[in-house]
Design an enzyme around this catalytic site. Structure first.
Site, PDB file in Angstrom:
ATOM      1  CE  LYS A  69      -0.439  -0.218   5.144  1.00 34.13           C
ATOM      2  NZ  LYS A  69      -1.036  -0.916   6.387  1.00 34.13           N
ATOM      3  NE  ARG A 121      -6.311   0.106  11.391  1.00 31.47           N
ATOM      4  CZ  ARG A 121      -5.210   0.110  10.927  1.00 31.47           C
ATOM      5  NH1 ARG A 121      -4.227   0.974  11.068  1.00 31.47           N
ATOM      6  NH2 ARG A 121      -4.798  -0.901  10.439  1.00 31.47           N
ATOM      7  CE1 TYR A 130       9.983  32.528   1.836  1.00 26.98           C
ATOM      8  CE2 TYR A 130       9.802  29.891   1.772  1.00 26.98           C
ATOM      9  CZ  TYR A 130       9.888  31.278   1.117  1.00 26.98           C
ATOM     10  OH  TYR A 130       9.398  31.130  -0.247  1.00 26.98           O
ATOM     11  CG  MET A 157       6.496  23.334  -1.712  1.00 25.69           C
ATOM     12  SD  MET A 157       5.504  24.146  -2.947  1.00 25.69           S
ATOM     13  CE  MET A 157       4.417  25.349  -1.782  1.00 25.69           C
TER      14      MET A 157
HETATM   15  C1  LIG Z   1      -0.182  -1.794   6.960  1.00 28.28           C
HETATM   16  C2  LIG Z   1      -0.670  -3.003   7.658  1.00 28.28           C
HETATM   17  C3  LIG Z   1       0.166  -4.215   7.516  1.00 28.28           C
HETATM   18  C4  LIG Z   1       1.568  -4.157   7.451  1.00 28.28           C
HETATM   19  O1  LIG Z   1       2.300  -3.881   8.781  1.00 28.28           O
HETATM   20  P1  LIG Z   1       3.680  -3.670   8.892  1.00 28.28           P
HETATM   21  O2  LIG Z   1       4.005  -3.323  10.439  1.00 28.28           O
HETATM   22  O3  LIG Z   1       4.218  -2.646   7.971  1.00 28.28           O
HETATM   23  O4  LIG Z   1       4.399  -4.938   8.782  1.00 28.28           O
HETATM   24  C5  LIG Z   1      -0.493  -5.347   7.923  1.00 28.28           C
HETATM   25  N1  LIG Z   1      -1.523  -5.602   8.192  1.00 28.28           N
HETATM   26  C6  LIG Z   1      -2.708  -4.549   8.088  1.00 28.28           C
HETATM   27  C7  LIG Z   1      -4.051  -4.695   8.374  1.00 28.28           C
HETATM   28  C8  LIG Z   1      -2.048  -3.025   7.921  1.00 28.28           C
HETATM   29  O5  LIG Z   1      -2.952  -2.195   7.422  1.00 28.28           O
END
Ligand SMILES: *Cc1c(COP(=O)(O)O)cnc(C)c1O
Length: 367
Positions: A36, A134, A262, A311
């Site tokens: 991701k 979550r 700045y 930036m």
């Molecule tokens: C991002 C994520 C992972 C990966 O976790 P890491 O700590 O980067 O290995 C695994 N499971 C879920 C549900 C995640 O959102």
């Protein structure tokens, strides 16, 4: 030779990390690679293709659009979408992207789309909340959820999973043990009613490192693939995959009392030499690294960021360093790591890496 800001992606480090993580789990356990957020700021397509060739069993992305990009690049491996949005469910089915279904509402909505599109046994993944609070079905809904799924031919449950809240924190060992136990019991109830035995998975990278006994049939590794474990001290043989390098654009000699940047964020206490670098908060080096918090390396010597991060630029103090315009600068690499830079600003490698802007040139290295 670096001639502009460049993010180097070291595929041999990636290969090493894949092997390290594999070595921590039983040989039959599947490894899902989390790609991701552009594979943690790197390049999701390059990384996923490389891992597919190494034999990664599964991929995960957060959103459907990320999965579509992988499919368009030719990835054939199953892809789990961790947080699909219902507006994209049709696309998910078209691209064979397997959703995480985490509530009755999400399940019902996805099911309706699958039925409408005449699907049979479309692969889905059922997520339970075991303490992170979550995403996830309540574990008290396990039997009902399994019963609904057992009678629906449009969907087929490929896996049941949950996510650990504090796998990296051994102070929370008891909490994690309870999550593992809850998950295991939930899976048993689910399987009993569903009638088939889906893949079970719970561990992220830190889970694999600290609780390998909870690997079940699959683990989900993100950060470990990119080279970071639980802490700078506890990185096993993981090797940072990413190195961020840039160059000196210009050097200024400052007299005592002159300022930099700045709002005159930095005032020279005596004569100073300052270098301007073509990287700023739009590239992912946030303002929290300014004013002496973060630093870069030039010819192996530390050059602190002075004044406010702009930036597109930062200025660094090179008063003690013999360097010239055009010289290479290391923001982080495998010696001074992204994790260390992140920690200097009280954040974590995940945030620094995933903030790296798409405008930074990527360069693939196979050392
Ligand atoms: C991002 C994520 C992972 C990966 O976790 P890491 O700590 O980067 O290995 C695994 N499971 C879920 C549900 C995640 O959102």
């Amino acid at each position: 030779m670096i001639s502009e800001t460049t993010l180097e992606i070291d595929l041999s480090a990636l290969k090493n990390n894949y092997a390290v993580l594999r070595s921590k789990i039983p040989s039959k356990t599947l490894l899902l690679a989390v790609v991701k957020a552009f594979a943690y700021g790197s390049d999701a397509i390059v990384v996923a293709k490389f891992l597919e060739n190494l034999g990664a069993d599964y991929f995960a992305v957060a959103y459907v659009s990320e999965g579509i990009a992988l499919r368009n690049a030719g990835l054939k491996t199953p892809i789990l979408v961790l947080h699909p949005q219902s507006v994209n469910f049709k696309k998910a089915i078209e691209y064979k992207l397997e959703p995480s279904l985490y509530s009755e509402k999400v399940l019902t909505t996805f099911l309706a789309v699958a039925v409408e599109m005449n699907q049979t046994a479309f692969p889905v993944h059922i997520k339970f909340n075991t303490g992170l609070n979550r995403l996830g079905f309540s574990t008290s809904a396990t039997a009902d959820t399994a019963a609904i799924l057992a009678r629906e031919s449009a969907l087929s449950v490929k896996s049941v999973f949950s996510h650990l809240a504090a796998s990296e924190d051994l102070q929370e060992r008891n909490f994690t043990a309870k999550q593992i136990d809850t998950f295991s019991k939930t899976c048993n109830v689910f399987e009993g009613i569903y009638g088939k035995v889906p893949i079970r998975h719970l561990c992220n990278t830190s889970g694999v490192i600290n609780y390998p006994e909870a690997a079940f049939e699959m683990v989900r590794c993100g950060i470990g693939l990119y080279g970071f474990g639980n802490s700078a001290k506890n990185n096993f043989n993981l090797m940072p995959v990413l190195a961020l390098k840039t160059v000196i654009s210009q050097i200024h000699d400052l007299k005592k009392g002159e300022s930099v940047g700045y709002n005159r964020g930095y005032i020279a206490a005596d004569s100073k030499k300052i270098a301007t670098l073509p990287i700023g908060h739009a590239d992912g080096i946030g303002r929290q690294y300014g004013n002496g918090v973060g630093s870069v390396n030039i010819h192996g010597q530390k050059a602190p960021i002075v004044g406010n991060v702009c930036m597109d630029m930062v200025m660094v103090d090179i008063s003690q360093i013999d360097c010239k315009e055009g010289d290479s600068v290391v923001v982080f690499d495998s010696f001074t790591t992204a994790e260390q830079l992140a920690e200097s600003a009280q954040t974590i490698s995940y945030e620094l890496l995933t903030s790296l802007s798409q405008r930074i040139k990527r360069s693939i290295i196979e050392s």
